[in-house]
Design a protein around this motif. Structure first.
Motif, short mmCIF file in Angstrom:
data_model
loop_
_atom_site.label_atom_id
_atom_site.label_comp_id
_atom_site.label_asym_id
_atom_site.label_seq_id
_atom_site.Cartn_x
_atom_site.Cartn_y
_atom_site.Cartn_z
N VAL A 43 0.86 -1.18 0.00
CA VAL A 43 0.00 0.00 0.00
C VAL A 43 0.89 1.23 0.00
CG1 VAL A 43 -1.71 1.29 1.32
CG2 VAL A 43 -1.82 -1.20 1.26
N THR A 44 0.63 2.13 -0.94
CA THR A 44 1.41 3.37 -0.95
C THR A 44 0.56 4.49 -0.36
OG1 THR A 44 0.73 3.86 -3.21
CG2 THR A 44 2.82 2.70 -2.92
N ARG A 45 1.26 5.44 0.23
CA ARG A 45 0.59 6.58 0.87
C ARG A 45 1.09 7.86 0.23
NH1 ARG A 45 0.00 5.52 7.09
NH2 ARG A 45 -2.00 6.42 6.62
N ASP A 46 0.26 8.88 0.24
CA ASP A 46 0.70 10.16 -0.30
C ASP A 46 1.64 10.84 0.70
OD1 ASP A 46 -0.84 11.54 1.67
OD2 ASP A 46 -2.55 11.70 0.31
N ARG A 47 2.29 11.89 0.24
CA ARG A 47 3.32 12.54 1.06
C ARG A 47 2.76 13.09 2.37
NH1 ARG A 47 8.35 16.16 -0.90
NH2 ARG A 47 8.65 14.25 -2.09
N ALA A 48 1.55 13.62 2.33
CA ALA A 48 0.95 14.16 3.56
C ALA A 48 0.75 13.05 4.59
CB ALA A 48 -0.38 14.84 3.24
N LEU A 81 2.46 10.24 4.74
CA LEU A 81 3.80 9.85 5.18
C LEU A 81 4.33 10.83 6.21
CD1 LEU A 81 5.31 8.95 1.70
CD2 LEU A 81 4.72 7.32 3.51
N ASP A 82 4.12 12.11 5.97
CA ASP A 82 4.59 13.13 6.92
C ASP A 82 3.90 12.99 8.27
OD1 ASP A 82 6.60 14.37 5.46
OD2 ASP A 82 5.22 15.80 4.52
N ARG A 83 2.62 12.64 8.27
CA ARG A 83 1.92 12.43 9.55
C ARG A 83 2.55 11.26 10.31
NH1 ARG A 83 -2.45 13.79 6.31
NH2 ARG A 83 -3.02 11.59 5.96
N GLU A 84 2.85 10.18 9.59
CA GLU A 84 3.50 9.02 10.24
C GLU A 84 4.90 9.38 10.74
OE1 GLU A 84 2.12 6.15 11.03
OE2 GLU A 84 0.24 6.78 10.12
N LEU A 85 5.63 10.13 9.94
CA LEU A 85 6.97 10.56 10.36
C LEU A 85 6.89 11.49 11.56
CD1 LEU A 85 8.43 11.02 6.79
CD2 LEU A 85 9.28 9.39 8.50
N GLN A 128 5.83 2.21 2.54
CA GLN A 128 4.56 2.74 2.05
C GLN A 128 4.74 3.97 1.17
OE1 GLN A 128 2.28 3.31 5.62
NE2 GLN A 128 1.94 1.13 5.90
N ALA A 129 5.99 4.39 1.01
CA ALA A 129 6.27 5.57 0.19
C ALA A 129 6.37 5.19 -1.29
CB ALA A 129 7.58 6.22 0.64
N ARG A 130 5.84 6.06 -2.13
CA ARG A 130 6.04 5.89 -3.57
C ARG A 130 7.52 6.15 -3.85
NH1 ARG A 130 1.07 9.74 -4.23
NH2 ARG A 130 2.72 11.11 -3.61
N ALA A 131 8.00 5.62 -4.96
CA ALA A 131 9.42 5.78 -5.31
C ALA A 131 9.85 7.24 -5.27
CB ALA A 131 9.69 5.17 -6.69
N ASP A 184 8.81 9.55 -3.40
CA ASP A 184 8.79 10.12 -2.05
C ASP A 184 9.82 9.50 -1.12
OD1 ASP A 184 6.70 11.91 -2.54
OD2 ASP A 184 5.17 10.40 -2.12
N ARG A 185 10.52 8.47 -1.56
CA ARG A 185 11.47 7.80 -0.66
C ARG A 185 12.62 8.70 -0.24
NH1 ARG A 185 10.72 2.61 -3.86
NH2 ARG A 185 8.84 1.84 -2.87
N GLY A 186 13.11 9.54 -1.14
CA GLY A 186 14.17 10.48 -0.77
C GLY A 186 13.70 11.44 0.31
N HIS A 187 12.46 11.87 0.21
CA HIS A 187 11.88 12.76 1.22
C HIS A 187 11.80 12.04 2.57
CE1 HIS A 187 9.13 15.58 3.12
NE2 HIS A 187 8.32 14.57 3.37
N VAL A 188 11.33 10.80 2.55
CA VAL A 188 11.23 10.02 3.79
C VAL A 188 12.61 9.81 4.38
CG1 VAL A 188 10.63 7.75 4.75
CG2 VAL A 188 9.06 8.90 3.17
N ASP A 189 13.58 9.42 3.57
CA ASP A 189 14.94 9.21 4.07
C ASP A 189 15.53 10.47 4.69
OD1 ASP A 189 14.84 6.56 3.25
OD2 ASP A 189 16.00 6.90 1.43
#
Length: 91
Positions: A7-12, A14-18, A52-55, A57-62
């Motif tokens: 399951v992929t999630r949008d950036r918003a 992902l940011d809430r989880e982070l 759960q990040a799209r490809a 968005d992975r740099g943003h998550v990292d």
């Protein structure tokens, strides 16, 4: 973080989880029985978010994970060896 694999999630989302993970760090570190317990637990939680990040968005998550860890001086000793793999599974 209750969503399953694939399951992929949008950036918003992902940011809430982070943000939740970041808010947990200080109390978590204060109650940690042994520092060696931190990394496997952190890797599991961060890996779920990263998975759960799209490809694109992975740099943003990292980058967020690294900033999160850098904000805790008690972890800085471990960062140089962990920097490349924050939130990623080891082979």
């Amino acid at each position: 973080m209750a969503q399953g694999p694939g399951v992929t999630r949008d950036r918003a989302a992902l940011d809430r989880e982070l943000d939740r993970l970041s808010a947990m760090l200080s109390p978590w570190l204060a109650h940690l029985r042994h520092p060696a317990q931190f990394w496997p637990q952190f890797d599991a939680l961060a890996g779920r978010i990263r998975g759960q990040a799209r490809a694109e968005d992975r740099g943003h998550v990292d980058a967020r994970l690294l900033r999160m860890l850098a904000g805790h001086p008690e972890l800085r000793r471990g960062l140089p060896t962990r920097r490349a793999s924050a939130g990623r599974r080891r082979p």
